[in-house]
Design a protein around this motif. Sequence first.
Motif, PDB file in Angstrom:
ATOM      1  N   GLY A  73     -14.316   9.088   0.615  1.00 48.84           N
ATOM      2  CA  GLY A  73     -15.477   8.323   0.192  1.00 48.84           C
ATOM      3  C   GLY A  73     -16.737   9.057   0.609  1.00 48.84           C
ATOM      4  O   GLY A  73     -16.915  10.231   0.352  1.00 48.84           O
ATOM      5  N   ASN A  74     -17.622   8.366   1.278  1.00 48.31           N
ATOM      6  CA  ASN A  74     -18.860   8.991   1.731  1.00 48.31           C
ATOM      7  C   ASN A  74     -18.840   9.259   3.237  1.00 48.31           C
ATOM      8  O   ASN A  74     -19.877   9.443   3.854  1.00 48.31           O
ATOM      9  CB  ASN A  74     -20.065   8.102   1.380  1.00 48.31           C
ATOM     10  CG  ASN A  74     -19.939   6.708   1.991  1.00 48.31           C
ATOM     11  OD1 ASN A  74     -18.945   6.394   2.629  1.00 48.31           O
ATOM     12  ND2 ASN A  74     -20.939   5.893   1.790  1.00 48.31           N
ATOM     13  N   LEU A 116      -9.684   0.460  -1.846  1.00 45.79           N
ATOM     14  CA  LEU A 116      -8.248   0.508  -2.115  1.00 45.79           C
ATOM     15  C   LEU A 116      -7.626   1.724  -1.447  1.00 45.79           C
ATOM     16  O   LEU A 116      -8.074   2.850  -1.639  1.00 45.79           O
ATOM     17  CB  LEU A 116      -8.000   0.544  -3.616  1.00 45.79           C
ATOM     18  CG  LEU A 116      -6.527   0.580  -4.048  1.00 45.79           C
ATOM     19  CD1 LEU A 116      -5.813  -0.681  -3.583  1.00 45.79           C
ATOM     20  CD2 LEU A 116      -6.422   0.706  -5.556  1.00 45.79           C
ATOM     21  N   CYS A 117      -6.599   1.476  -0.662  1.00 42.01           N
ATOM     22  CA  CYS A 117      -5.916   2.570   0.023  1.00 42.01           C
ATOM     23  C   CYS A 117      -4.740   3.069  -0.809  1.00 42.01           C
ATOM     24  O   CYS A 117      -4.613   4.256  -1.050  1.00 42.01           O
ATOM     25  CB  CYS A 117      -5.434   2.084   1.382  1.00 42.01           C
ATOM     26  SG  CYS A 117      -4.572   3.324   2.322  1.00 42.01           S
ATOM     27  N   ASP A 118      -3.896   2.193  -1.270  1.00 42.02           N
ATOM     28  CA  ASP A 118      -2.752   2.591  -2.093  1.00 42.02           C
ATOM     29  C   ASP A 118      -2.227   1.356  -2.807  1.00 42.02           C
ATOM     30  O   ASP A 118      -2.463   0.227  -2.385  1.00 42.02           O
ATOM     31  CB  ASP A 118      -1.661   3.201  -1.217  1.00 42.02           C
ATOM     32  CG  ASP A 118      -0.561   3.857  -2.032  1.00 42.02           C
ATOM     33  OD1 ASP A 118      -0.815   4.163  -3.216  1.00 42.02           O
ATOM     34  OD2 ASP A 118       0.537   4.064  -1.509  1.00 42.02           O
ATOM     35  N   CYS A 177      -6.508   7.204   0.788  1.00 42.64           N
ATOM     36  CA  CYS A 177      -7.212   6.966  -0.456  1.00 42.64           C
ATOM     37  C   CYS A 177      -6.861   8.058  -1.451  1.00 42.64           C
ATOM     38  O   CYS A 177      -6.584   9.193  -1.091  1.00 42.64           O
ATOM     39  CB  CYS A 177      -8.730   6.927  -0.235  1.00 42.64           C
ATOM     40  SG  CYS A 177      -9.245   5.449   0.646  1.00 42.64           S
ATOM     41  N   SER A 178      -6.917   7.750  -2.731  1.00 42.12           N
ATOM     42  CA  SER A 178      -6.364   8.654  -3.738  1.00 42.12           C
ATOM     43  C   SER A 178      -7.109   9.953  -3.869  1.00 42.12           C
ATOM     44  O   SER A 178      -6.576  10.918  -4.385  1.00 42.12           O
ATOM     45  CB  SER A 178      -6.322   7.941  -5.098  1.00 42.12           C
ATOM     46  OG  SER A 178      -7.630   7.570  -5.486  1.00 42.12           O
ATOM     47  N   GLY A 225       1.950  -4.281  -5.280  1.00 39.91           N
ATOM     48  CA  GLY A 225       1.575  -4.358  -3.875  1.00 39.91           C
ATOM     49  C   GLY A 225       0.381  -3.466  -3.607  1.00 39.91           C
ATOM     50  O   GLY A 225       0.301  -2.354  -4.119  1.00 39.91           O
ATOM     51  N   ARG A 226      -0.555  -3.946  -2.798  1.00 32.13           N
ATOM     52  CA  ARG A 226      -1.770  -3.170  -2.523  1.00 32.13           C
ATOM     53  C   ARG A 226      -2.096  -3.202  -1.032  1.00 32.13           C
ATOM     54  O   ARG A 226      -1.736  -4.140  -0.333  1.00 32.13           O
ATOM     55  CB  ARG A 226      -2.976  -3.732  -3.293  1.00 32.13           C
ATOM     56  CG  ARG A 226      -2.907  -3.519  -4.798  1.00 32.13           C
ATOM     57  CD  ARG A 226      -4.228  -3.868  -5.437  1.00 32.13           C
ATOM     58  NE  ARG A 226      -4.233  -3.574  -6.864  1.00 32.13           N
ATOM     59  CZ  ARG A 226      -5.321  -3.543  -7.620  1.00 32.13           C
ATOM     60  NH1 ARG A 226      -6.498  -3.789  -7.071  1.00 32.13           N
ATOM     61  NH2 ARG A 226      -5.264  -3.273  -8.899  1.00 32.13           N
ATOM     62  N   VAL A 227      -2.802  -2.152  -0.611  1.00 37.08           N
ATOM     63  CA  VAL A 227      -3.367  -2.103   0.732  1.00 37.08           C
ATOM     64  C   VAL A 227      -4.822  -1.682   0.609  1.00 37.08           C
ATOM     65  O   VAL A 227      -5.143  -0.701  -0.063  1.00 37.08           O
ATOM     66  CB  VAL A 227      -2.613  -1.097   1.622  1.00 37.08           C
ATOM     67  CG1 VAL A 227      -3.325  -0.933   2.950  1.00 37.08           C
ATOM     68  CG2 VAL A 227      -1.197  -1.570   1.861  1.00 37.08           C
ATOM     69  N   TYR A 228      -5.701  -2.459   1.232  1.00 36.64           N
ATOM     70  CA  TYR A 228      -7.120  -2.119   1.295  1.00 36.64           C
ATOM     71  C   TYR A 228      -7.444  -1.742   2.742  1.00 36.64           C
ATOM     72  O   TYR A 228      -7.121  -2.500   3.661  1.00 36.64           O
ATOM     73  CB  TYR A 228      -7.989  -3.290   0.856  1.00 36.64           C
ATOM     74  CG  TYR A 228      -7.919  -3.570  -0.616  1.00 36.64           C
ATOM     75  CD1 TYR A 228      -8.884  -3.081  -1.484  1.00 36.64           C
ATOM     76  CD2 TYR A 228      -6.880  -4.305  -1.160  1.00 36.64           C
ATOM     77  CE1 TYR A 228      -8.826  -3.323  -2.841  1.00 36.64           C
ATOM     78  CE2 TYR A 228      -6.802  -4.554  -2.526  1.00 36.64           C
ATOM     79  CZ  TYR A 228      -7.789  -4.064  -3.354  1.00 36.64           C
ATOM     80  OH  TYR A 228      -7.729  -4.300  -4.698  1.00 36.64           O
ATOM     81  N   TYR A 229      -8.041  -0.565   2.956  1.00 38.16           N
ATOM     82  CA  TYR A 229      -8.297  -0.141   4.317  1.00 38.16           C
ATOM     83  C   TYR A 229      -9.362  -1.029   4.966  1.00 38.16           C
ATOM     84  O   TYR A 229     -10.172  -1.652   4.310  1.00 38.16           O
ATOM     85  CB  TYR A 229      -8.686   1.333   4.393  1.00 38.16           C
ATOM     86  CG  TYR A 229      -9.939   1.764   3.684  1.00 38.16           C
ATOM     87  CD1 TYR A 229     -11.189   1.516   4.227  1.00 38.16           C
ATOM     88  CD2 TYR A 229      -9.868   2.454   2.483  1.00 38.16           C
ATOM     89  CE1 TYR A 229     -12.334   1.933   3.593  1.00 38.16           C
ATOM     90  CE2 TYR A 229     -11.011   2.881   1.831  1.00 38.16           C
ATOM     91  CZ  TYR A 229     -12.240   2.619   2.393  1.00 38.16           C
ATOM     92  OH  TYR A 229     -13.375   3.039   1.767  1.00 38.16           O
TER      93      TYR A 229
END
Length: 946
Positions: free
Chosen positions: A27-28, A311-313, A82-83, A293-297
């Motif tokens: 990200g930043n 969104l992490c994965d 992150c992707s 299924g999702r994971v948000y950091y």
Amino acid sequence: YFCSKGLTSSTSTQYRTVGYTITLNAGNKTDSVEVKLGGTYVKEISQVKKDGYTYVLRRAKLSLLQSLFNGNSAITWNQIYCSKNTYKFDAIMTVVENGKQLCGTVKESSSYRKISSDNNSYLFRNAAGIKNARKWAKPSDLDSFFNKSVVFAPVNYIKTQGEYAQGESGNVFCEGGNTYYVRKNSVVRLSFESYFTDAQDANQAFHPNCNIYNVTGWGDNQQYCTMQKANNASGERSIIIKDGTGTEKPLGILGTAAESTTDYSYCPNIFRSTARFNFNTPDGGVTYVNTEGRVYYDYMYPADFNDNSNLCDKSKGKNTSLSLISDGKAPEVYLPPYVAVMEEYYIPVSVIDNGSGIRSIALCRNDGMVIKQVNYSGRNTAISSEKDFMVPYDNYKYFIKAVDNVGNIYNSGYIVFSKPVAHTVNAYIAGGVNGYNSSIIAADVYGGNSEIAALAIMSEEDMNPSMKRVVFVNQSVMSHTMASGQYTYRYSFNPMYVLNGKPDGEYKIDVISGGKYVASDPVRLVLKKDTTIPIFSIKPEYDQKRWFKQDLGITVSAQDNYSGVNTILFMVNGTELKGTVSEKSGTKSGYYTIRSEGKNDVVISVSDYAGNVNIKKYSFLIDKTPPQVVLAKTFAKLGAANDIWLNKEGMRGEIHIADAASGMSEKKSDYLLYDRTSGSAREVEFEKIFNIESKDDGSVILSFSDEFIDSLSSARYTYMLDASDKTGNDIAQHMYLNVDYEAPKADHECSNPWNERTLKGNVHITDEHSGIASAEVYCGESCEYSVYDINKQEYVMNLDMSEHKYSTSDIYMRITDRAGNTADYPLAAGQGIQIRARVISFENEQPIFRAGENAGLRIEYSGDADVIKAVFPNELTQYDHTLDTQYDVSDKNTLYMTSNFRIPIKTRNGQYHVSVIVCKGDMSYTVYPSFEVYGCITERFRTRIR
């Protein structure tokens, strides 16, 4: 694998890699660590020698890098996944020339997180610094091995499994796989599990915190989100991210539950998400449920379904989707209108259920007693029973109860018992879909007082599409298929076998029986046959191997020979796409628009009212997104207002262009360069502007050709790179290039100019393009004076190098401009005088004394001088003015001597320097031997007196 590189030992200059700086960008946010070689994180694995160079391959293990950054304040562990995070590997190097390290001493701390730069002000930490320090034999090769930016492809470290549906009160039936039948207006539970493939590290760091159901089908699209328990949360959270706007929705959420389980050996924690829904899909409709299924950091919850900022994965379900088919229709039960009561009688029962299938059939009495029940397993859509259900001869009333697999119940009317007194036929037709392709014709014949002699079931010529008589059954005593003396007779069969090969249409069938003395009245049955699949076509017929850069509109035109088109189902990537459907002149048409980018797997299914289905598969390619340009290395920070200058090596930076869908073209004509320096765009006409290197993933790497680089002169350029992917999508990338190929210059044209004799004065330095970055003054290999960050096009440097008048080394200035061009400017040639002086102890040769001890000043001299003077510090001469000495060497080429002197008793403790001055005319050169004084020899006498 990443490379470091240095010259072989046969050359005088080597570049030694001492470690790596690894920078993580997510990200930043940015975080970096410095690691030394030979440790756990960066390991040398092999060397390759080629063209006089040594290429050293280094290996960095991804999982250890992840743990390396774990817990840093700048970037959390989750963000690493992150992707589009980027690891940048940057070599930390020193320079060694003629066996001497020029960049100071590298002090490595015990921690892998840092390499100290103490006493190492000239440690070059990047490719630009290395190039400024020493020229490579092949400078163009350098950029291929340093400042590597590596984008790690996203890895689905989170996976899902165990998608399934459950019902309450037996309202859900699984036919197999992911197909479920559900009773309308009932409650269904949808469950699936998320787990980590990296169970050891990932499971310790955070939990999956978002499981999503994406619902499509009847009504508008809906997305439901159930949150798992996070480390800082007390329970799960459930929300509807998006809901349909229509009045009828396929699912209405009732509640959620989240739990973890340890039932699996391969992963200690699997997180199960369950949601209860009210199922509201119209009967016969299908609702498709996709699990994810999702994971948000940082345990951030999404604002909407498209919120990917944290969104992490994510990982879709193991299978494409769950199909929930609405079944609100009870089975159909077919019975004869009346049953003879002359004796106990087996009731012929036929049950049809084209939905979830038949679970059970029971013969029931009017007081609620079940006389007999037969249960069936699996999905049975048609069952005929001849001998299962026998009615006793009594005064109760009886009926048939049929239940399908999702709990829909059908209770027939009471069975009518009668005693026939005449020759009669009771017949019915059953089965099929929507009244077509009936699978059962059953006939019961009651002879009354007459024996049954024949049974005929047939159609006349004008009663069917073939215009020929169709005989289904022709049973008679004469053919010995009936027994003489028979008063009751039952017969059932599948008429479709008889109609095999005959045209579709409506068949009027008469059932007639003859007795010995009388004939029955005919019973008319109507059978509608339609076994031909509907046909359809699509327009336009797009080339399925070609990429398109716009939405694709497709018209499906379907028609059927008899029963008519019932439904058109248009599926894109497993999800139903709604279109505009109309009917005209017996043709049903649907218009659909495909908008998704990438490969669209399309399945078109057209059914008629008889249940015949025509399925065709297509694949359409859409790429509406222009390619992405990444200006790597030296081009990365060039903008409209930049003041960054590039030399020829900088101009050899790479330009990465990638397109995730159709990929990049390899044709030179798809990469154009426009000159916008004067404000207008003008295509640069040059035979070969770019080198194009294709990559397997559909991307290319562009670099300016040497011929084009050499054709440029030092100036500011505004270029626009126009690139096209294979679909034809264009990207225009501005490149603001400040080119400086010319090395800086130095001269004496200034006031008080540099004097080679006195080694004093000013040097005038100029660079008309990028400006001067630094100036370093060397005496031999030692940098004696330096100025950095000058950032001026003209600069006057005042120097005083008089102390080096008799140095044997050349004195020169190394000037570097802001583009990295370097020039050496000679200031003075080395003088022919060499002198060495040192203070020695006669006992141990070490310059450490007590006050009152004897010492020696040893002088070694060669050359052409007049006088050598030894000048002692004032702290000593005030006690002994005879210490200062002078030697006439005007008639000597060499001098090797030791002068004895006594260190005065009153000398204080400390370090002292002697100035040994060599004089030739008005020029002089000084060296400074040193010695140390600790204590006094008189201390031992005082002790004895005491």
